[in-house]
Design an enzyme around this catalytic site. Sequence first.
Site, mmCIF file in Angstrom:
data_model
loop_
_atom_site.group_PDB
_atom_site.id
_atom_site.type_symbol
_atom_site.label_atom_id
_atom_site.label_comp_id
_atom_site.label_asym_id
_atom_site.label_seq_id
_atom_site.Cartn_x
_atom_site.Cartn_y
_atom_site.Cartn_z
ATOM 1 C CG PHE A 1 -5.908 -4.367 -15.845
ATOM 2 C CD1 PHE A 1 -7.089 -3.724 -15.509
ATOM 3 C CD2 PHE A 1 -5.978 -5.695 -16.245
ATOM 4 C CE1 PHE A 1 -8.302 -4.393 -15.580
ATOM 5 C CE2 PHE A 1 -7.185 -6.372 -16.306
ATOM 6 C CZ PHE A 1 -8.354 -5.714 -15.979
ATOM 7 C CB SER B 1 -12.539 -12.847 -13.540
ATOM 8 O OG SER B 1 -12.302 -11.591 -13.003
ATOM 9 C CE LYS B 2 -15.237 -7.987 -20.050
ATOM 10 N NZ LYS B 2 -14.622 -8.992 -20.859
ATOM 11 N NE ARG B 3 -12.636 -9.761 -8.625
ATOM 12 C CZ ARG B 3 -13.081 -11.007 -8.432
ATOM 13 N NH1 ARG B 3 -14.308 -11.315 -8.785
ATOM 14 N NH2 ARG B 3 -12.310 -11.917 -7.887
ATOM 15 C CD GLN B 4 -5.841 -3.743 -12.125
ATOM 16 O OE1 GLN B 4 -6.729 -2.919 -12.202
ATOM 17 N NE2 GLN B 4 -4.583 -3.419 -12.161
#
Length: 503
Positions: free
Chosen positions: A17, A267-270
Amino acid sequence: MPKSNIRTRFAPSPTGFVHIGSLRTALFAFLFARHNSGSLVLRIEDTDQNRFVEGAVENLLKVMAHMGIDFDEGFYLDAQGKVQEKGSHGPYLQSQRLELYKKYALELVKNGSAYYCFCDEQRLEEVRKEQVALKKPPMYDRCCRKMLPQEIETKLAEFKAAGKTPVIRQAIPAEGQTIIHDLVYGDMNYDHRVLDDQVILKSDGFPTYHLAVVVDDHFMEISHVIRGEEWIPSTPKHILLYQAFGWAAPQFAHVPLILNPDKSKLSKRQGDVAVEDFLTKGYLKEALINFVAFLGWNPKTDQEIFSLEELVQQFDLKKINKSAAIFDLTKLEWLNSLYLRNKPHRELVALALPFWEQKGINPQTYSKDYLAAILELDFSRPTILSDLGERTKYFFAQPEYEKELLVWKKSDQKDAKDKLLKLHDFFFGLDDSKYEKTALETELKNFISENHFDNGSVLWPLRVCLTGLPASPGPFEITSTLFLGLGKEEILKRIKRGLDKLE
Ligand code: GLU
């Protein structure tokens, strides 16, 4: 327009992403290139094959194209949506440039700026452990750098016989300092003693980031490297590599980190940071671009609203801040509602269609005028388009609600029933020409005053019958809009349903 010699690049790793930080880097590079009539190169840094995600380049190009960011060289999507390459400095995919990296790594070995390292994982681990125990930063102990030419020859032959390849490490000068002249952060001094002899070519023939980025930026004739602040500590190693090759280094402009409002790392969370997800939630590209442009840059004026064209005109690396940018979602929401409010209704209808569909509504079965009228009601204008279905669902289906809601706070059930009966008669007898909003307002207000009713005792149950909600746009707008799309019958039907509930 003729291009200047300014060349910059966006060099993402294809990991799936598009992170909001990645969009920011791409946008700044784009704005800088366009502002200076320069060229923007897209290079895909896929040397870490473990992180490669199938379809990532295609997805990246789709997102960038949607945002209005295009590249002069690198990759593009053709009419069939297939990824194609263009430009005279290719290939632009690092995994297709392995021969080049190898050639230049060997050149460094030859001139003494790099060396073979034969240490195995076990030894490296022991060295690391020892250093950690001594509270020293873990670095390669340069064991193989001290080998004599004859020893190296023997080791190379041994490795070859065993079918193995040694790695190549950068030989950082033992003493001295390297200064980075950064266009954003100014001069930064790095003592060579803190720099590790990093691997530049791995045993599988792949380069590490450091070698690949220098070779590519040189051969792609990049004049300005614009990238995240997290790459500053790598930059002295890059400058040393440029010197080792005898090449001029490009100019560097590092852009500040992006932090959450509580100053924690973004955050690196999608789900929280993927540009694709913001788009599916119904944020407009204009709002996202405007928002992302301000993550670390500002025009040093009061202007807060910028189109992409205005950003191109005003973008200046000198106006990039050194301090971290704060990712403030409420600001994005504010910008989005502002852009939504200023969208022409017709355009908004087209944007809204998929969001109604998501809610199981089939907007195609209604007239465009009706859909535009719904969106025209100020209250229906959501902060993000994904709210739209929920907020406007009563325009497409009879609302569900509890009968208690029909009773105005200063009244009772009997009175509500009485008023609804009278409203039913009123609407039944009202000529179609009087359903236009202003006419309807006059008629309904006359009806209320002639009968000496309280406004609330009439308008509250009416609004609830039509919307099923405790808060909504005003009753006149709603009635007149419903009339436009669903006709008088529907209005009478909804009042009748209210009456049935009160039976
Ligand atoms: N591939 C690196 C990244 O994904 C690029 C760093 C650079 O621009 O030099 O961030």
